[in-house]
Design an enzyme around this catalytic site. Structure first.
Site, PDB file in Angstrom:
ATOM      1  N   ASN A   9      37.730  36.692  55.221  1.00 48.58           N
ATOM      2  CA  ASN A   9      37.478  38.093  55.567  1.00 48.58           C
ATOM      3  C   ASN A   9      35.983  38.320  55.373  1.00 48.58           C
ATOM      4  O   ASN A   9      35.519  38.418  54.240  1.00 48.58           O
ATOM      5  CB  ASN A   9      38.314  38.992  54.639  1.00 48.58           C
ATOM      6  CG  ASN A   9      37.974  40.459  54.797  1.00 48.58           C
ATOM      7  OD1 ASN A   9      37.298  40.856  55.757  1.00 48.58           O
ATOM      8  ND2 ASN A   9      38.444  41.277  53.861  1.00 48.58           N
ATOM      9  N   LYS A  11      34.253  40.860  56.098  1.00 45.46           N
ATOM     10  CA  LYS A  11      33.897  42.266  55.828  1.00 45.46           C
ATOM     11  C   LYS A  11      32.704  42.656  56.718  1.00 45.46           C
ATOM     12  O   LYS A  11      32.634  42.186  57.850  1.00 45.46           O
ATOM     13  CB  LYS A  11      33.640  42.466  54.330  1.00 45.46           C
ATOM     14  CG  LYS A  11      34.801  41.901  53.500  1.00 45.46           C
ATOM     15  CD  LYS A  11      34.761  42.251  52.052  1.00 45.46           C
ATOM     16  CE  LYS A  11      35.979  41.604  51.368  1.00 45.46           C
ATOM     17  NZ  LYS A  11      36.098  41.948  49.958  1.00 45.46           N
ATOM     18  N   GLY A 168      36.051  40.376  44.781  1.00 36.88           N
ATOM     19  CA  GLY A 168      34.593  40.409  44.756  1.00 36.88           C
ATOM     20  C   GLY A 168      33.996  40.488  43.363  1.00 36.88           C
ATOM     21  O   GLY A 168      32.812  40.732  43.204  1.00 36.88           O
ATOM     22  N   SER A 204      38.629  36.623  44.630  1.00 38.88           N
ATOM     23  CA  SER A 204      37.733  35.609  44.064  1.00 38.88           C
ATOM     24  C   SER A 204      38.257  34.177  44.212  1.00 38.88           C
ATOM     25  O   SER A 204      38.075  33.350  43.317  1.00 38.88           O
ATOM     26  CB  SER A 204      37.403  35.932  42.599  1.00 38.88           C
ATOM     27  OG  SER A 204      36.741  37.193  42.531  1.00 38.88           O
TER      28      SER A 204
HETATM   29  P1  PGA Z   1      36.831  38.072  47.500  1.00 40.73           P
HETATM   30  O1  PGA Z   1      37.514  39.106  48.525  1.00 40.73           O
HETATM   31  O2  PGA Z   1      37.350  36.696  47.863  1.00 40.73           O
HETATM   32  O3  PGA Z   1      35.357  38.198  47.738  1.00 40.73           O
HETATM   33  O4  PGA Z   1      37.252  38.461  46.137  1.00 40.73           O
HETATM   34  C1  PGA Z   1      38.861  38.988  48.858  1.00 40.73           C
HETATM   35  C2  PGA Z   1      39.246  40.057  49.846  1.00 40.73           C
HETATM   36  O5  PGA Z   1      38.661  41.152  49.827  1.00 40.73           O
HETATM   37  O6  PGA Z   1      40.147  39.848  50.672  1.00 40.73           O
END
Ligand code: PGA
Length: 242
Positions: A9, A11, A168, A204
């Site tokens: 993802n 974002k 995150g 994460s």
């Molecule tokens: P992250 O995000 O791997 O950066 O923790 C996961 C997500 O938002 O799907």
């Protein structure tokens, strides 16, 4: 049917040239991969620049539940389908927190995605406060029941369990705990549907810990934010599973 599905993802990150380079590098780096389904969810405007004949499946990060109309700034499921999109993330916690996504709109979007032939990746997960109060199961049960209200089959659905406090933050959930919740989600869904759904863990996930999560009994895949943005990390996520 349960299968291993790893989805990135991105974002609101990357530009067009970075995306083209990423796709080229992943096509080279993962060209011989078998047994794992993988893809990335790009910002809407770059979906058309993704390689539709490459090995990466294409995903979107959101959609609207209506077919068309006066919804300024929105994108329909049919528009995504036209760009060879396979997955669409629905109900990500960032959309719930910042863009008024509710369990009701999640349900409308899930039904529309299935009608149009997209695979919804339906997100659920608790906040840190809910986690600390021991409310995780209650929260995901409610989110799941509402998300799949009046849905007939889970055959073309992926569920992502993402504890919000782990997104995150670098604070990934312990694999045993994540597995316990994924197992619980499976039980709730098995009570109402005959299909065994694919469940991802998200929060994460990195090349270093992905194998541990996927070795758990009820975790089939991962939804990956930060560690999906650089091609090197994304390639390592998949090759580390081999
Ligand atoms: P992250 O995000 O791997 O950066 O923790 C996961 C997500 O938002 O799907």
């Amino acid at each position: 049917m349960r299968r291993n599905v790893i989805v990135g993802n991105w974002k609101m990150n990357k530009n067009k040239q970075e995306i083209i380079t990423f796709v080229e590098e992943v096509n080279l780096g993962l060209g011989n991969t078998t047994g794992i389904e993988f893809g990335v969810c790009a910002p809407f405007i770059y979906l058309d620049a993704m390689d539709k004949n490459g090995i990466l499946n294409i995903g979107a990060q959101n959609m609207h539940y209506e077919d068309s109309g006066a919804y300024t700034g929105e994108v329909s499921a049919q528009m995504l389908k036209e760009l060879s999109v396979k997955y669409v993330i629905i109900g990500h916690s960032e959309r719930r927190a910042y863009f008024n996504e509710t369990d009701e709109t999640v349900n409308l979007k899930v039904k529309k995605a299935l009608e149009i032939g997209l695979i919804p990746i339906v997100c659920c997960g608790e906040t840190l406060e809910e986690y600390e109060k021991g409310l995780t199961k209650e929260v995901v049960k409610s989110q799941m029941e509402k998300a799949f209200k009046d849905v007939e089959s889970l055959e073309n659905v992926v569920v992502a369990y993402e504890p919000i406090w782990a997104i995150g933050t670098g604070l990934s959930a312990n694999s045993e705990t994540a597995n316990e919740i994924c197992k619980y989600i499976r039980e709730i869904l098995n009570a109402n549907f005959k299909e065994d759904v694919t469940i991802q863990y998200g929060g994460s996930v990195k090349p270093e810990n992905i194998k541990e999560y996927l070795s758990m009994s009820d975790i089939d895949g991962a939804l990956v934010g930060g560690a999906s943005v650089k091609s090197e990390d994304f390639i390592n996520l998949i090759t580390n599973l081999a």
